[in-house]
Design a protein around this motif. Sequence first.
Motif, PDB file in Angstrom:
ATOM      1  N   ASN A 107       0.652  -1.182   0.094  1.00  0.00           N
ATOM      2  CA  ASN A 107       0.053  -0.026  -0.037  1.00  0.00           C
ATOM      3  C   ASN A 107       0.662   1.343  -0.017  1.00  0.00           C
ATOM      4  N   GLY A 108       2.046   1.182   0.071  1.00  0.00           N
ATOM      5  CA  GLY A 108       3.087   2.477   0.428  1.00  0.00           C
ATOM      6  C   GLY A 108       2.681   3.017   1.980  1.00  0.00           C
ATOM      7  N   LEU A 109       3.194   4.277   2.223  1.00  0.00           N
ATOM      8  CA  LEU A 109       2.774   4.986   3.279  1.00  0.00           C
ATOM      9  C   LEU A 109       1.859   5.816   3.189  1.00  0.00           C
ATOM     10  N   THR A 110       1.480   6.329   1.940  1.00  0.00           N
ATOM     11  CA  THR A 110       0.209   7.193   1.928  1.00  0.00           C
ATOM     12  C   THR A 110      -0.966   6.224   1.665  1.00  0.00           C
ATOM     13  N   ASP A 111      -1.119   5.479   2.881  1.00  0.00           N
ATOM     14  CA  ASP A 111      -2.144   4.403   2.728  1.00  0.00           C
ATOM     15  C   ASP A 111      -3.619   4.930   3.040  1.00  0.00           C
ATOM     16  N   MET A 112      -4.430   4.826   2.129  1.00  0.00           N
ATOM     17  CA  MET A 112      -5.853   5.206   2.096  1.00  0.00           C
ATOM     18  C   MET A 112      -6.825   4.060   2.574  1.00  0.00           C
ATOM     19  N   THR A 113      -6.410   2.803   3.205  1.00  0.00           N
ATOM     20  CA  THR A 113      -6.944   1.998   3.892  1.00  0.00           C
ATOM     21  C   THR A 113      -7.705   2.492   5.084  1.00  0.00           C
ATOM     22  N   SER A 114      -9.060   2.156   5.367  1.00  0.00           N
ATOM     23  CA  SER A 114      -9.756   2.664   6.797  1.00  0.00           C
ATOM     24  C   SER A 114      -8.950   2.472   7.967  1.00  0.00           C
ATOM     25  N   TYR A 115      -8.679   3.597   8.737  1.00  0.00           N
ATOM     26  CA  TYR A 115      -8.325   3.231  10.019  1.00  0.00           C
ATOM     27  C   TYR A 115      -8.706   1.994  10.766  1.00  0.00           C
ATOM     28  N   SER A 116      -9.866   1.586  10.507  1.00  0.00           N
ATOM     29  CA  SER A 116     -10.484   0.569  11.456  1.00  0.00           C
ATOM     30  C   SER A 116     -10.092  -0.635  10.605  1.00  0.00           C
ATOM     31  N   ASP A 117      -9.603  -0.914   9.511  1.00  0.00           N
ATOM     32  CA  ASP A 117      -8.956  -2.295   8.920  1.00  0.00           C
ATOM     33  C   ASP A 117      -7.490  -2.270   9.136  1.00  0.00           C
ATOM     34  N   MET A 118      -7.361  -2.439  10.552  1.00  0.00           N
ATOM     35  CA  MET A 118      -5.892  -2.505  10.897  1.00  0.00           C
ATOM     36  C   MET A 118      -5.167  -3.702  10.512  1.00  0.00           C
ATOM     37  N   GLN A 119      -5.837  -4.641  10.185  1.00  0.00           N
ATOM     38  CA  GLN A 119      -5.044  -5.800   9.862  1.00  0.00           C
ATOM     39  C   GLN A 119      -4.676  -5.567   8.211  1.00  0.00           C
ATOM     40  N   ASN A 120      -5.058  -4.707   7.440  1.00  0.00           N
ATOM     41  CA  ASN A 120      -4.698  -4.388   6.015  1.00  0.00           C
ATOM     42  C   ASN A 120      -3.966  -3.205   5.928  1.00  0.00           C
ATOM     43  N   ARG A 121      -3.794  -2.345   7.036  1.00  0.00           N
ATOM     44  CA  ARG A 121      -3.069  -1.096   6.897  1.00  0.00           C
ATOM     45  C   ARG A 121      -1.498  -1.176   6.965  1.00  0.00           C
ATOM     46  N   SER A 122      -0.947  -0.150   6.285  1.00  0.00           N
ATOM     47  CA  SER A 122       0.613  -0.137   6.471  1.00  0.00           C
ATOM     48  C   SER A 122       0.943   0.159   7.766  1.00  0.00           C
ATOM     49  N   TRP A 123      -0.002   1.271   8.348  1.00  0.00           N
ATOM     50  CA  TRP A 123       0.660   1.689   9.766  1.00  0.00           C
ATOM     51  C   TRP A 123      -0.507   2.204  10.633  1.00  0.00           C
ATOM     52  N   TYR A 124      -0.590   2.074  11.797  1.00  0.00           N
ATOM     53  CA  TYR A 124      -1.837   2.424  12.684  1.00  0.00           C
ATOM     54  C   TYR A 124      -1.405   2.796  13.875  1.00  0.00           C
ATOM     55  N   PHE A 125      -2.104   3.588  14.538  1.00  0.00           N
ATOM     56  CA  PHE A 125      -1.533   4.310  15.877  1.00  0.00           C
ATOM     57  C   PHE A 125      -1.789   3.407  17.115  1.00  0.00           C
ATOM     58  N   ARG A 126      -0.958   3.398  17.855  1.00  0.00           N
ATOM     59  CA  ARG A 126      -0.870   2.483  19.441  1.00  0.00           C
ATOM     60  C   ARG A 126      -0.326   3.454  20.223  1.00  0.00           C
ATOM     61  N   THR A 127      -0.665   3.030  21.537  1.00  0.00           N
ATOM     62  CA  THR A 127      -0.417   3.810  22.830  1.00  0.00           C
ATOM     63  C   THR A 127       1.144   3.803  23.057  1.00  0.00           C
ATOM     64  N   VAL A 128       1.401   4.647  23.629  1.00  0.00           N
ATOM     65  CA  VAL A 128       3.023   4.687  24.068  1.00  0.00           C
ATOM     66  C   VAL A 128       3.677   3.410  24.259  1.00  0.00           C
ATOM     67  N   GLY A 129       4.572   2.816  23.681  1.00  0.00           N
ATOM     68  CA  GLY A 129       5.286   1.539  24.121  1.00  0.00           C
ATOM     69  C   GLY A 129       4.699   0.359  23.417  1.00  0.00           C
TER      70      GLY A 129
END
Length: 322
Positions: free
Chosen positions: A239-261
Amino acid sequence: MKLGVFTVLFSNKNLDEMLDHVASKGIEAVELGTGGYPGDAHCKVDELLNNEKKCEEFLEKITSRGLMISALSCHSNPLHPQKHLSEKADTLFTKTVKLASKLGVPVVNTFSGCPGDHEGAKYPNWPVAPWPPEFQEILKWQWEEKIIPYWKEKAAFADQHQVKIGLELHGGFSVHTPATLLRLREACGPAIGANLDPSHMWWQGIDPVESIKILGRENAIHHFHAKDTIMDQPNTNRNGLTDMTSYSDMQNRSWYFRTVGFGHDAKVWADIISTLRLYGYDYVVSIEHEDGLMSIDEGFTKAIENLKPVMVKESVGDMWWT
């Protein structure tokens, strides 16, 4: 340094409930949303701006719990090509700066915004490549006709009110890297600085420690968010870094936010905190929770647990060993 929290994650609690909860966790500062994307659950601008008594009561609720306000935040798009949206964002920003000045809050956080590609545009246009050449033409027009004129005026306004502007370096908006922040700061003055969030550096391929050095040398970090990001290399390969996959589809995203650590380990966060201190930042580290795998309370609690051991609380004073 003080450990803080961006309180929008507790928008389901009223002000007193939220303040009691975060204070009980050892938080020392609160960053309050005044509208726009963050909402205004805990800080109603129009109710406070022209009411001295309400302002006093509002501050008393915060200070009586041993807390301070690190920033007021009104993230939105004041450069949106649709006037009814940009004017609403601009009005909110103006009121937020006035309220920050009134409350003695030194920073207002927001986004730079992103304009369209011509005067008749309907939607923002975020160029991310230098070629074909029309992308460069769009970018030149945006900066010369929209971005710099708007923020030059707002920087002067904020300066008059003794308030600094913390622009969050966020994809989709014109100011999203250290270079674009410094470009705007050079054009508009030192009231413009970063609300630096390492989570947005990681997914753009920028080392947060190096971004702190770049901005810290210019005294251009006005506020700091603590949020993590995990990179999924197989998905990035697709998908590259400018990934347009929905934030809710975490299994298929290039990146997603996590809590610290939970994206980067304690050593990485220790390096981030230490580099902030090395380059003169001795203000608030404000936890922002947008972790799709944990409840708000669990993610918030774990962020505190992971940050407390690496926070630098005391200045060195004299270097007794030299």
